[in-house]
Design an enzyme around this catalytic site. Structure first.
Site, PDB file in Angstrom:
ATOM      1  N   LYS A   1       0.855  -1.196   0.000  1.00  0.00           N
ATOM      2  CA  LYS A   1       0.000   0.000   0.000  1.00  0.00           C
ATOM      3  C   LYS A   1       0.882   1.233   0.000  1.00  0.00           C
ATOM      4  O   LYS A   1       1.782   1.357   0.840  1.00  0.00           O
ATOM      5  CB  LYS A   1      -0.852   0.026   1.283  1.00  0.00           C
ATOM      6  CG  LYS A   1      -2.334  -0.208   1.105  1.00  0.00           C
ATOM      7  CD  LYS A   1      -3.027  -0.032   2.468  1.00  0.00           C
ATOM      8  CE  LYS A   1      -4.527  -0.014   2.313  1.00  0.00           C
ATOM      9  NZ  LYS A   1      -5.204   0.180   3.607  1.00  0.00           N
TER      10      LYS A   1
HETATM   11  O1  G3P Z   1      -8.851   0.967   4.672  1.00  0.00           O
HETATM   12  C1  G3P Z   1      -8.954   2.278   5.111  1.00  0.00           C
HETATM   13  C2  G3P Z   1      -9.783   2.328   6.294  1.00  0.00           C
HETATM   14  O2  G3P Z   1      -9.192   1.581   7.269  1.00  0.00           O
HETATM   15  C3  G3P Z   1     -10.079   3.692   6.836  1.00  0.00           C
HETATM   16  O3  G3P Z   1     -11.300   3.611   7.399  1.00  0.00           O
HETATM   17  O4  G3P Z   1     -13.075   4.157   8.905  1.00  0.00           O
HETATM   18  O5  G3P Z   1     -10.774   5.044   9.313  1.00  0.00           O
HETATM   19  O6  G3P Z   1     -12.127   5.950   7.467  1.00  0.00           O
HETATM   20  P1  G3P Z   1     -11.851   4.768   8.340  1.00  0.00           P
END
Ligand code: G3P
Length: 247
Positions: free
Chosen positions: A109
């Protein structure tokens, strides 16, 4: 599959765009976590095609990154995304090579920055699977595909958080990528998923993957009428006094 959001209706439409059948992918679920026990339990269902982690999820696990990555790669056959933490291209490439050497199903990533795109190009040219993350615009997604990314991760939840329509971005990226089927081979990996409707909409729009927190993956299976219907069936069955096995 069609959408009521105007152009971009894929299935058999008059625009000549590829329909679902022509697109190579099958809908895939990745689990968005670095919690090994959760991954082990969910992978046992056979519904998990891969895993995504990021530095915040690794920090939350409280464990050694490389150790956790090795364990996750043994639990799921599909791609396991591991994020570099360097910000310069050369350092990202070095970290990417180190992480990719841990297991054949590691996907690297990199952030959608200029240096991230340079690292993506270099690592992709070496045959490494690259997932370009922190994508928030169609222009960014176009560059990620041009840089040879295997996956692009648009963060729909974080767009919704600021009053923008995260799923509209998925629709735009799908439309753009479908305009260049022979050159843009990047899969759309919907990320920052917050609830089941993000997953349903992602599938309706023809996204290739949704990476889902464990809680949301379990919520997908839940429906109150299923529970109510099953309770009624079992109550009626109990009245028969029968058993299916060992009668
Ligand atoms: O894969 C990206 C994800 O982990 C971010 O999610 O919920 O932190 O926006 P969030």
């Amino acid at each position: 599959m069609g959408t009521e959001r105007g152009p971009g209706k894929p299935a058999g439409n008059e625009t000549g765009r590829r329909t679902g059948n022509e697109r190579k992918s099958r809908v895939k679920f990745f689990v968005d976590t670095a919690e090994v026990d959760e991954i082990r339990e969910l992978a046992a269902t056979g519904l998990v095609d891969g895993v995504t982690t990021n530095p915040s999820l690794v920090a939350k696990s409280g464990r050694d990154f490389l150790e956790v990555l090795r364990e996750i790669c043994e639990l799921v056959p599909g791609p396991v995304s591991a994020e570099v933490t360097a910000t310069e291209a050369e350092a990202m490439i070095a970290e990417g090579r180190h992480l990719a050497a841990i297991a054949p199903n590691v996907a690297i990533k990199v952030p959608l920055t200029w240096d991230g795109l340079k690292a993506c190009r270099a690592l992709s040219d070496e045959g490494t699977t690259v997932n370009v993350t922190l994508c928030f615009s169609a222009a960014q997604a176009l560059l990620a595909a041009k840089a040879g990314a295997s996956f692009v991760s648009p963060f729909v939840g974080r767009l919704d958080d600021i009053g923008q329509d995260g799923m509209k971005l998925i629709e735009d990226i799908r439309l753009i990528y479908d305009n260049y089927p022979d050159t843009l081979e990047t899969e759309i990996l919907v990320a920052s998923v917050r609830h089941p409707m993000h997953v349903v909409e992602a599938a309706r729009l023809g996204a290739d993957v949704a990476t889902v927190p464990p809680k949301v993956l379990r919520q997908l299976a839940h429906h109150p009428l299923t529970d109510k219907g099953l309770d009624a069936f079992l109550a009626d069955w109990r009245k028969t006094g029968q058993t299916i096995v060992g009668g």
